[in-house]
Design a protein around this motif. Structure first.
Motif, PDB file in Angstrom:
ATOM      1  N   GLY A 104      43.324  43.893  36.430  1.00 48.79           N
ATOM      2  CA  GLY A 104      42.823  44.254  37.747  1.00 48.79           C
ATOM      3  C   GLY A 104      41.355  43.900  37.811  1.00 48.79           C
ATOM      4  O   GLY A 104      40.773  43.461  36.818  1.00 48.79           O
ATOM      5  N   HIS A 105      40.746  44.077  38.970  1.00 46.89           N
ATOM      6  CA  HIS A 105      39.361  43.602  39.078  1.00 46.89           C
ATOM      7  C   HIS A 105      38.342  44.632  38.604  1.00 46.89           C
ATOM      8  O   HIS A 105      37.143  44.357  38.602  1.00 46.89           O
ATOM      9  CB  HIS A 105      39.057  43.082  40.485  1.00 46.89           C
ATOM     10  CG  HIS A 105      39.060  44.149  41.533  1.00 46.89           C
ATOM     11  ND1 HIS A 105      37.922  44.762  41.934  1.00 46.89           N
ATOM     12  CD2 HIS A 105      40.068  44.704  42.234  1.00 46.89           C
ATOM     13  CE1 HIS A 105      38.216  45.664  42.860  1.00 46.89           C
ATOM     14  NE2 HIS A 105      39.517  45.640  43.056  1.00 46.89           N
ATOM     15  N   GLU A 106      38.816  45.812  38.172  1.00 42.73           N
ATOM     16  CA  GLU A 106      37.907  46.757  37.500  1.00 42.73           C
ATOM     17  C   GLU A 106      38.431  47.004  36.104  1.00 42.73           C
ATOM     18  O   GLU A 106      39.560  47.455  35.935  1.00 42.73           O
ATOM     19  CB  GLU A 106      37.840  48.086  38.259  1.00 42.73           C
ATOM     20  CG  GLU A 106      36.972  48.012  39.484  1.00 42.73           C
ATOM     21  CD  GLU A 106      36.529  49.398  39.966  1.00 42.73           C
ATOM     22  OE1 GLU A 106      36.450  50.341  39.144  1.00 42.73           O
ATOM     23  OE2 GLU A 106      36.277  49.515  41.170  1.00 42.73           O
ATOM     24  N   VAL A 107      37.639  46.675  35.097  1.00 45.84           N
ATOM     25  CA  VAL A 107      38.070  46.847  33.709  1.00 45.84           C
ATOM     26  C   VAL A 107      36.954  47.491  32.902  1.00 45.84           C
ATOM     27  O   VAL A 107      35.807  47.524  33.335  1.00 45.84           O
ATOM     28  CB  VAL A 107      38.437  45.485  33.059  1.00 45.84           C
ATOM     29  CG1 VAL A 107      39.661  44.873  33.720  1.00 45.84           C
ATOM     30  CG2 VAL A 107      37.262  44.525  33.126  1.00 45.84           C
ATOM     31  N   THR A 108      37.316  47.995  31.727  1.00 46.65           N
ATOM     32  CA  THR A 108      36.286  48.542  30.846  1.00 46.65           C
ATOM     33  C   THR A 108      35.865  47.454  29.865  1.00 46.65           C
ATOM     34  O   THR A 108      36.657  46.560  29.542  1.00 46.65           O
ATOM     35  CB  THR A 108      36.811  49.761  30.061  1.00 46.65           C
ATOM     36  OG1 THR A 108      38.083  49.407  29.515  1.00 46.65           O
ATOM     37  CG2 THR A 108      36.962  50.969  30.958  1.00 46.65           C
ATOM     38  N   ALA A 109      34.623  47.528  29.395  1.00 42.66           N
ATOM     39  CA  ALA A 109      34.105  46.543  28.448  1.00 42.66           C
ATOM     40  C   ALA A 109      35.016  46.508  27.223  1.00 42.66           C
ATOM     41  O   ALA A 109      35.487  47.543  26.763  1.00 42.66           O
ATOM     42  CB  ALA A 109      32.682  46.906  28.052  1.00 42.66           C
ATOM     43  N   GLY A 110      35.286  45.302  26.719  1.00 41.78           N
ATOM     44  CA  GLY A 110      36.137  45.155  25.552  1.00 41.78           C
ATOM     45  C   GLY A 110      37.591  44.880  25.896  1.00 41.78           C
ATOM     46  O   GLY A 110      38.393  44.536  25.021  1.00 41.78           O
ATOM     47  N   ALA A 111      37.958  45.047  27.162  1.00 43.37           N
ATOM     48  CA  ALA A 111      39.352  44.830  27.571  1.00 43.37           C
ATOM     49  C   ALA A 111      39.707  43.346  27.525  1.00 43.37           C
ATOM     50  O   ALA A 111      38.834  42.483  27.501  1.00 43.37           O
ATOM     51  CB  ALA A 111      39.569  45.366  28.989  1.00 43.37           C
ATOM     52  N   GLN A 112      41.009  43.068  27.526  1.00 44.44           N
ATOM     53  CA  GLN A 112      41.510  41.690  27.646  1.00 44.44           C
ATOM     54  C   GLN A 112      41.759  41.434  29.129  1.00 44.44           C
ATOM     55  O   GLN A 112      42.423  42.242  29.785  1.00 44.44           O
ATOM     56  CB  GLN A 112      42.810  41.560  26.856  1.00 44.44           C
ATOM     57  CG  GLN A 112      43.728  40.449  27.330  1.00 44.44           C
ATOM     58  CD  GLN A 112      43.655  39.207  26.459  1.00 44.44           C
ATOM     59  OE1 GLN A 112      43.245  39.272  25.321  1.00 44.44           O
ATOM     60  NE2 GLN A 112      44.053  38.086  27.013  1.00 44.44           N
ATOM     61  N   VAL A 113      41.232  40.335  29.631  1.00 37.56           N
ATOM     62  CA  VAL A 113      41.374  40.014  31.052  1.00 37.56           C
ATOM     63  C   VAL A 113      41.925  38.599  31.173  1.00 37.56           C
ATOM     64  O   VAL A 113      41.511  37.711  30.439  1.00 37.56           O
ATOM     65  CB  VAL A 113      39.993  40.104  31.757  1.00 37.56           C
ATOM     66  CG1 VAL A 113      40.071  39.515  33.148  1.00 37.56           C
ATOM     67  CG2 VAL A 113      39.535  41.538  31.831  1.00 37.56           C
ATOM     68  N   THR A 114      42.861  38.402  32.082  1.00 38.13           N
ATOM     69  CA  THR A 114      43.409  37.068  32.330  1.00 38.13           C
ATOM     70  C   THR A 114      43.201  36.701  33.799  1.00 38.13           C
ATOM     71  O   THR A 114      43.614  37.454  34.678  1.00 38.13           O
ATOM     72  CB  THR A 114      44.917  37.030  32.015  1.00 38.13           C
ATOM     73  OG1 THR A 114      45.114  37.412  30.654  1.00 38.13           O
ATOM     74  CG2 THR A 114      45.482  35.637  32.216  1.00 38.13           C
ATOM     75  N   PHE A 115      42.534  35.571  34.015  1.00 39.01           N
ATOM     76  CA  PHE A 115      42.410  35.023  35.368  1.00 39.01           C
ATOM     77  C   PHE A 115      43.535  34.025  35.569  1.00 39.01           C
ATOM     78  O   PHE A 115      43.822  33.223  34.697  1.00 39.01           O
ATOM     79  CB  PHE A 115      41.074  34.302  35.542  1.00 39.01           C
ATOM     80  CG  PHE A 115      39.919  35.224  35.698  1.00 39.01           C
ATOM     81  CD1 PHE A 115      39.610  35.755  36.944  1.00 39.01           C
ATOM     82  CD2 PHE A 115      39.137  35.579  34.609  1.00 39.01           C
ATOM     83  CE1 PHE A 115      38.543  36.619  37.097  1.00 39.01           C
ATOM     84  CE2 PHE A 115      38.072  36.442  34.759  1.00 39.01           C
ATOM     85  CZ  PHE A 115      37.774  36.964  36.002  1.00 39.01           C
ATOM     86  N   ARG A 116      44.155  34.080  36.738  1.00 40.95           N
ATOM     87  CA  ARG A 116      45.247  33.160  37.033  1.00 40.95           C
ATOM     88  C   ARG A 116      44.939  32.454  38.349  1.00 40.95           C
ATOM     89  O   ARG A 116      44.644  33.094  39.347  1.00 40.95           O
ATOM     90  CB  ARG A 116      46.545  33.950  37.129  1.00 40.95           C
ATOM     91  CG  ARG A 116      47.768  33.089  37.317  1.00 40.95           C
ATOM     92  CD  ARG A 116      49.025  33.857  36.963  1.00 40.95           C
ATOM     93  NE  ARG A 116      49.035  34.155  35.530  1.00 40.95           N
ATOM     94  CZ  ARG A 116      49.656  35.200  34.991  1.00 40.95           C
ATOM     95  NH1 ARG A 116      50.300  36.054  35.754  1.00 40.95           N
ATOM     96  NH2 ARG A 116      49.630  35.385  33.690  1.00 40.95           N
TER      97      ARG A 116
END
Length: 184
Positions: A104-116
């Protein structure tokens, strides 16, 4: 140490003829002034507010394409120069892709994020832009995803993507809607 200048396009991306963008130069340093160069030729000093200066391109033509950089001067002495920024002006023939981010567009530092970056047309590749950065990430055709394994505060900001196909020549899509990533 010597100051560093960043240069970037706002909004980023390939510009269609008649389109507009702004070249931004920023330097966290003193009260000098910025001079913009294009293909090695001085254009002019830039309108400046605080530590950044902007140069607007409106109603772009093919003459606006080229390699730009900023020099930062104090008292007529060049203290720093930015990296080169390639500005591309070319026809946009394809609709803009959809950009989404998981989880989602709000994450905590250290999280895994995937842009598609999803397109309706078969694309050769897509670029992921972060406003304020000169470098774009190339997303390959096999995998139109870009993974950040550990997001940092510095990864927050406004993202967009733009795709291209290679036929006889390269054809570009419009730029996607922007998406703001918040890192808590």
């Amino acid at each position: 140490g010597a100051p560093t200048i960043s240069i970037f396009l706002k909004p980023p991306g390939v510009i269609p003829p008649g389109g507009s963008t702004t070249i931004c130069c920023s330097c966290q340093y003193g009260n000098g002034n910025f001079v913009l160069y294009k293909d090695g030729h001085q254009l002019h000093s830039l309108e400046q507010t605080g530590s950044r200066a902007e140069f607007s391109i409106s109603n772009a033509t093919y003459k606006d394409k080229g390699t730009y950089n900023c020099h930062y001067l104090e008292g007529g002495t060049v203290l720093a120069r930015s990296d080169d920024l390639d500005v591309i002006v070319t026809g946009i023939r394809l609709p803009g892709p959809d950009l989404s981010v998981v989880p989602g567009h709000e994450v905590t530092a250290g999280a895994q994020v995937t842009f598609r970056c999803t397109t309706t047309h078969p694309s050769t590749g897509c670029f992921l832009y972060l406003e304020g950065q000169i470098r774009a990430q190339l997303l390959s055709r096999e995998q139109d995803d870009y993974n950040f394994s550990h997001v940092k505060k510095g990864d927050r900001g406004r993202y967009s993507c733009q795709c291209f196909t290679r036929n006889a020549s390269i054809e570009w899509s419009a730029v996607s809607k922007t998406l703001d990533l918040v890192v808590r």
